[in-house]
Design an enzyme around this catalytic site. Structure first.
Site, PDB file in Angstrom:
ATOM      1  N   HIS A 195       0.806  -1.214   0.000  1.00 51.14           N
ATOM      2  CA  HIS A 195       0.000   0.000   0.000  1.00 51.14           C
ATOM      3  C   HIS A 195       0.843   1.271   0.000  1.00 51.14           C
ATOM      4  O   HIS A 195       0.494   2.258  -0.627  1.00 51.14           O
ATOM      5  CB  HIS A 195      -0.932  -0.008   1.207  1.00 51.14           C
ATOM      6  CG  HIS A 195      -2.080  -0.941   1.005  1.00 51.14           C
ATOM      7  ND1 HIS A 195      -2.755  -1.537   2.041  1.00 51.14           N
ATOM      8  CD2 HIS A 195      -2.660  -1.376  -0.124  1.00 51.14           C
ATOM      9  CE1 HIS A 195      -3.705  -2.304   1.540  1.00 51.14           C
ATOM     10  NE2 HIS A 195      -3.665  -2.227   0.244  1.00 51.14           N
ATOM     11  N   ASP A 461       9.209  -9.533 -17.398  1.00 54.84           N
ATOM     12  CA  ASP A 461       9.437 -10.975 -17.311  1.00 54.84           C
ATOM     13  C   ASP A 461      10.463 -11.442 -18.327  1.00 54.84           C
ATOM     14  O   ASP A 461      11.235 -12.354 -18.043  1.00 54.84           O
ATOM     15  CB  ASP A 461       8.113 -11.734 -17.489  1.00 54.84           C
ATOM     16  CG  ASP A 461       7.357 -11.798 -16.174  1.00 54.84           C
ATOM     17  OD1 ASP A 461       7.994 -12.129 -15.161  1.00 54.84           O
ATOM     18  OD2 ASP A 461       6.150 -11.488 -16.158  1.00 54.84           O
ATOM     19  N   CYS A 508       5.112  -3.481 -23.509  1.00 58.70           N
ATOM     20  CA  CYS A 508       4.313  -3.067 -22.352  1.00 58.70           C
ATOM     21  C   CYS A 508       5.050  -3.261 -21.040  1.00 58.70           C
ATOM     22  O   CYS A 508       4.495  -3.037 -19.974  1.00 58.70           O
ATOM     23  CB  CYS A 508       2.971  -3.799 -22.325  1.00 58.70           C
ATOM     24  SG  CYS A 508       3.138  -5.567 -22.082  1.00 58.70           S
TER      25      CYS A 508
HETATM   26  C1  PEP Z   1       6.026  -7.787 -18.067  1.00 58.21           C
HETATM   27  O1  PEP Z   1       6.322  -8.911 -17.636  1.00 58.21           O
HETATM   28  O2  PEP Z   1       6.823  -7.043 -18.667  1.00 58.21           O
HETATM   29  C2  PEP Z   1       4.655  -7.277 -17.905  1.00 58.21           C
HETATM   30  C3  PEP Z   1       4.278  -6.168 -18.500  1.00 58.21           C
HETATM   31  O3  PEP Z   1       3.817  -7.976 -17.076  1.00 58.21           O
HETATM   32  P1  PEP Z   1       3.891  -7.948 -15.473  1.00 58.21           P
HETATM   33  O4  PEP Z   1       4.833  -6.842 -15.081  1.00 58.21           O
HETATM   34  O5  PEP Z   1       2.496  -7.746 -15.022  1.00 58.21           O
HETATM   35  O6  PEP Z   1       4.417  -9.312 -15.164  1.00 58.21           O
HETATM   36 MG    MG Z   2       4.794 -10.241 -17.027  1.00 61.28          MG
END
Ligand code: PEP
Ligand code: MG
Length: 552
Positions: A195, A461, A508
């Site tokens: 939080h 990831d 992303c």
């Molecule tokens: C990532 O792995 O780059 C991603 C955007 O997903 P998360 O950060 O939610 O694992």
């Molecule tokens: Mg991810």
């Protein structure tokens, strides 16, 4: 004994931004010490009523904090304090205190300390990081109760003009009470997703967590540079480094102010290529922020919040309402909704899951959904229904090959048929995207592009799995480099393979939020970038400075 003069520390980035200031320890921890005092039968009633009064006073204090937070940051941030209020009504916590006082015949402070320690220890044992983070909430409530019982007030702190708060950990209530002089936060423990981190991000205060026990050697009055983007903290920088940091921060602030004035204009490169800049979101409460920062849609809507902090699986209807709210808010702009990505560090208390030795390599993301078609279908049906209200696209996490995508498409087909037979309006086509976040997916990008309508590279990831560096482990955080040549080569390969198949590719992961990387990513062929909304203004500016095709 030789003193260690470590000047650079790496923790986990928890709230972006860079700041320089004077370190000051927030000495709320260790928790207030309490004495164990036996009470006789007559005094039991007095202890119970002292406890009752303390509970009511703390309740008023937390409600007041909730009101202030709602006014300053908004309702969804204020709701964080509901978790604190809930402890004050919890039969297993305050209820158990009231039961133990007459049973153990001890003073209220002592019983409160015991129950708080036991509850926090129990929460700390849980595998789910979200629930573990709740142990801070109960400690915060317990400390407030003990302070009330003991009639103690905290020592007044003399704040330096630009203060970097150093603390073992920080409760949301402590964060909300910090004065405006605080420019950054550096925590020995803490959580990236707790939080306090959510509030720090909403308040725009850079924060680094997980700096480790040795960070205790940092003293009040030392100068700190906190980089909430990389997780780097410099202590006592030399004059030149400090001056450079100040200049960089001023420049960034200036650039940011300037960028904000143009944030609603589209981002075009110097040579006229339009780039779509989208928001990553984890809750519909962030819609207004995303729009105000110039998001041209949502490139990644993480749906885990729907499943966390509750006691059962969310129903299709509840999910439908959330997805519909999202697509309606962005009207004809795209909203990419990711299917459930649990497993790894996100476990659900109501899921009966066998413990795994390597959860990040286990039943995570699409693997879980394919193993539980009942859960998966509820989510897909909700998405298909919401697709009738806007430009909804589905994104699949943790994919390693095209077979998984084909299997998901089969389930989507079934869901569509079922809904139509029930007389529900469902669009004929909803684009299906694949996240490239395993090295396997990057290497097989060409094959995946044949099954998918778009690819979206999750660099968080992808970096973790390519470099074999746990993204949550502060001790190896210095090795977590999303611009590592191995990661960049996989990104480049993915972009080339996608281009050959004529399938769009976006980024992303956090890499998309780094304006210094924008030029390179656009040269690789990326035309859509999705990031935390706060990063949008400067990335749009970086796009405007980029020339993709070299002249000459
Ligand atoms: C990532 O792995 O780059 C991603 C955007 O997903 P998360 O950060 O939610 O694992
Ligand atoms: Mg991810």
């Amino acid at each position: 004994m030789t003193a260690i003069h470590q000047t650079e520390w790496t923790g986990l980035p928890a709230a972006p931004g860079t700041a320089i200031g004077t370190g000051i320890w927030l000495r709320s921890s260790p928790a207030p010490a309490v004495e164990e005092i036996p009470v006789n039968d007559e005094d039991v009633q007095r202890e119970l009523s002292r406890l009752g009064q303390a509970i009511e006073r703390v309740r008023l204090r937390i409600r007041d904090m909730r009101r202030q937070t709602a006014a300053r940051l908004g309702e969804s941030e204020a709701a964080i304090f509901d978790a604190h209020l809930a402890f004050l009504d919890d039969p297993a916590y305050v209820g158990e205190m009231k039961r133990r006082i007459p049973f153990e015949k001890k003073n209220a402070e002592w019983i409160c300390r015991q129950l708080t320690d036991e509850t926090a220890a129990m929460l700390e044992q849980l595998p789910d990081e979200y629930l573990r983070a709740r142990s801070h909430d109960v400690r915060s409530v317990g400390d407030q109760l003990i302070e009330e019982l003991a009639g103690r007030t905290r020592d007044a702190v003399r704040w330096p003009e630009e203060a970097v708060v150093i603390a073992e950990d920080l409760a949301p209530s402590e964060l909300m009470q910090l004065p405006r002089e605080v420019v950054a936060l550096a925590l020995l423990r803490g959580s990236r997703i707790g939080h306090a981190a959510i509030l720090a991000r909403a308040m725009g205060i850079p924060m680094v967590v997980g700096l480790g026990e040795e960070f205790r050697q940092v003293r009040d009055g030392q100068v700190l540079i906190v980089d909430g983007q990389s997780g780097l903290v410099r202590v006592d920088p030399d004059g030149e480094t400090a001056a450079r940091a100040r200049e960089r921060i001023q420049n960034l602030n200036r650039q940011r102010q300037q960028a904000l004035t143009r944030v609603h204009e589209p981002a075009r490169t110097e040579d006229g290529v339009a780039i779509r800049v989208l928001a990553n979101m984890g809750n519909p409460s962030e819609i207004q922020t995303a729009l105000s920062r110039g998001a041209e849609g949502v490139g990644l809507f993480r749906t885990e919040f729907l499943y966390l902090e509750r006691s059962n699986w969310p129903a299709e209807e509840e999910q439908f309402r959330v997805y519909r709210e999202m697509v309606e808010a962005f009207r004809d702009r795209p909203v990419v909704i990711r299917t459930l990505d649990i497993g790894g560090d996100k476990l659900l208390p109501y899921e009966d899951r066998e413990p795994e030795d390597n959860p990040f390599l286990g039943l995570r993301g699409i693997r879980f959904c394919l193993a539980r078609p009942d859960i998966f279908k509820a989510q897909l049906r909700a998405m298909l229904r919401a697709g009738a209200f806007g430009d909804l696209r589905i994104l699949l996490p943790m994919v390693i090959d095209a077979k998984e995508v084909a299997e998901v498409k089969g389930i989507i087909y079934q869901c569509r048929e079922e809904l139509r037979n029930e007389g529900t309006d469902v669009p004929d086509r909803i684009p299906i995207g694949v996240m490239v976040e395993t090295p396997a997916a990057a290497i097989l990008a060409g094959e995946l592009a044949k099954e998918a309508d778009f690819l979206s590279i999750g660099t968080n990831d992808l970096t973790q799995y390519t470099l074999a560096v746990d993204r949550n482990n502060a001790r190896i955080a210095h090795l977590f480099d999303h611009a590592h040549p191995a990661v960049l080569r996989l990104i480049q390969h993915t972009c080339e393979a996608a281009a050959k198949s004529g399938v769009p590719v976006s980024i992303c992961g956090e890499l998309a939020a780094d304006p210094e990387m924008t030029g390179l990513l656009l040269k690789y062929g990326v035309r859509t970038l999705s990031m935390n909304p706060e990063a949008i203004p400067l990335v749009k500016e970086a796009v405007r400075r980029t020339r993709i095709h070299s002249t000459g």
